[in-house]
Design a protein around this motif. Structure first.
Motif, mmCIF file in Angstrom:
data_model
loop_
_atom_site.group_PDB
_atom_site.id
_atom_site.type_symbol
_atom_site.label_atom_id
_atom_site.label_comp_id
_atom_site.label_asym_id
_atom_site.label_seq_id
_atom_site.Cartn_x
_atom_site.Cartn_y
_atom_site.Cartn_z
ATOM 1 N N VAL A 120 20.438 33.986 43.444
ATOM 2 C CA VAL A 120 21.797 34.142 43.960
ATOM 3 C C VAL A 120 21.899 35.403 44.821
ATOM 4 O O VAL A 120 22.475 35.383 45.913
ATOM 5 N N ASP A 121 21.296 36.503 44.353
ATOM 6 C CA ASP A 121 21.300 37.752 45.134
ATOM 7 C C ASP A 121 20.697 37.543 46.514
ATOM 8 O O ASP A 121 21.234 37.997 47.531
ATOM 9 N N ILE A 122 19.562 36.866 46.548
ATOM 10 C CA ILE A 122 18.877 36.634 47.821
ATOM 11 C C ILE A 122 19.763 35.804 48.750
ATOM 12 O O ILE A 122 19.940 36.123 49.931
ATOM 13 N N LEU A 123 20.373 34.753 48.202
ATOM 14 C CA LEU A 123 21.179 33.856 49.042
ATOM 15 C C LEU A 123 22.464 34.518 49.512
ATOM 16 O O LEU A 123 22.930 34.271 50.625
ATOM 17 N N ILE A 124 23.034 35.388 48.682
ATOM 18 C CA ILE A 124 24.212 36.151 49.127
ATOM 19 C C ILE A 124 23.801 37.024 50.308
ATOM 20 O O ILE A 124 24.498 37.100 51.322
ATOM 21 N N GLY A 125 22.618 37.617 50.196
ATOM 22 C CA GLY A 125 22.086 38.435 51.287
ATOM 23 C C GLY A 125 21.863 37.624 52.555
ATOM 24 O O GLY A 125 21.825 38.165 53.662
#
Ligand code: PHE
Length: 341
Positions: A120-125
């Motif tokens: 999720v962190d990566i995709l938010i980025g």
């Protein structure tokens, strides 16, 4: 009895009471009894009113002196008693510095949650925003709005937990696509992490609930190339190294064309090993271009907009990454297993 007598008597009573007390607690209540708002000293003060004006200053002073005297007695006794109590406590309490310490167990996220959070962190980025649930949804959001024909086998009672004729536990996170189109205008760029449910026999490889992350992008001119680039970027970031991706044709009713995404095996780099079952590739998610029927049902004009979607199973990925032999280990709450992550 004159006021002078009363003052003398009070001093006597006080000293008598004080001499019998041995604990700080009792001393505090004695203090309250004499010096409190409704205490004896205050009662004496009230009587001053009845004195004649030439007596009043003298008696006032006498009461004040009494007050100070008794207060000093109280404080002295308190200090002494408290010191005694401390001494007694210290003598009684024993500390054995040779005893072994108590181990502190610190909690941590479940391995599935760790992987979810990282993805999720990566995709938010990468510009996506998160939309959650619902876990219980209607047939329309889980199937109908995603272009599943009425007689599609995935609707079968064997695969889906139905709650009644209309409601069910979602079988995939793709239901969020339909909700997102209902609530938002393109460009829509959402991810949906969450739990899914399937009525399957529990075994080493499958469970009745598991987690997925859905990714979904709709805008003008979104093409296959965007999907490829997003997949390569995302999988490289998640697996911590530049990975090669491969796309195979597959079928999902809500995408056309539909794809299966593979990444080059992270363990053998494509040579073939146990992890990739000698194929050199790891199957990581389903994907495709959003079907025009799905856009239409979501009130989005397929002649103007296009989009891609992908969905991946988190447990499967964690199993691949860590070489976990059995999916049931994720739900057994065995600390020997969980504390390794
Ligand atoms: N919902 C599909 C599944 O559960 C995965 C998928 C999502 C496939 C999005 C294509 C596009 O298997």
């Amino acid at each position: 009895m004159t006021l002078t007598d009363r003052i003398g008597q009070m001093r006597e009573y006080f000293l008598h009471e004080l001499s019998g007390l041995t604990t700080a607690k009792d001393l505090e209540s004695l203090k309250l009894k004499y010096f409190g708002k409704k205490g004896s000293i205050q009662a004496l003060m009230m009587e001053l009113k009845e004195c004649s004006s030439n007596e009043r200053p003298l008696f006032g002073k006498m009461i004040n002196d009494l007050k100070e005297e008794l207060a000093a007695h109280c404080e002295n006794s308190l200090t002494r008693v408290k010191a005694e109590e401390l001494k007694a406590r210290l003598q009684e309490e024993k500390i054995d510095p040779t005893l072994p310490g108590r181990r502190q167990f610190s909690g941590r996220s479940h391995p599935v949650v760790q992987l979810l959070d990282r993805a999720v962190d990566i995709l938010i980025g990468m510009g996506f925003s998160v939309r959650l649930g619902p876990n219980a949804d209607t047939d329309f959001y889980n199937f109908g709005g995603l272009n599943f024909p009425e007689d599609h086998p995935a609707r079968d009672m064997q695969d889906t937990f139905y709650l009644n004729h209309e409601w069910l536990l979602r079988t995939h996170t793709s239901n969020v696509q339909v909700h997102a189109m209902e609530e938002m205008e393109p460009p829509i760029r959402v991810i949906a992490p969450g739990r899914c449910f399937r009525n399957e026999t529990i075994s080493a490889r499958s469970h009745v609930f598991f987690h997925q992350i859905e990714g979904f992008y709709i805008d003008r001119g979104v093409s296959f190339a965007d999907l490829f680039a997003t997949m390569e970027e995302f999988w490289s970031k998640l697996l911590g190294e530049k990975v090669e991706t491969r796309f195979r044709p597959s079928y999902f009713p809500f995408v056309e064309p539909g794809l299966e995404v593979d990444v080059k095996c992270t363990s053998c780099k494509g040579k073939g090993c146990k992890l990739c079952k000698q194929t050199g590739w790891l199957e990581v998610c389903g994907a495709g271009m959003v079907h025009p029927n799905v856009l239409k049902m979501g009130n989005i004009d397929p002649d103007v907009y296009s989009g891609y979607a992908w969905g991946m199973g988190i447990e499967r990925l964690a199993i691949l990454q860590h070489g976990i032999p059995d999916i049931r280990m994720f739900t057994q709450n065995d600390l020997r297993f969980l504390s390794q992550f």
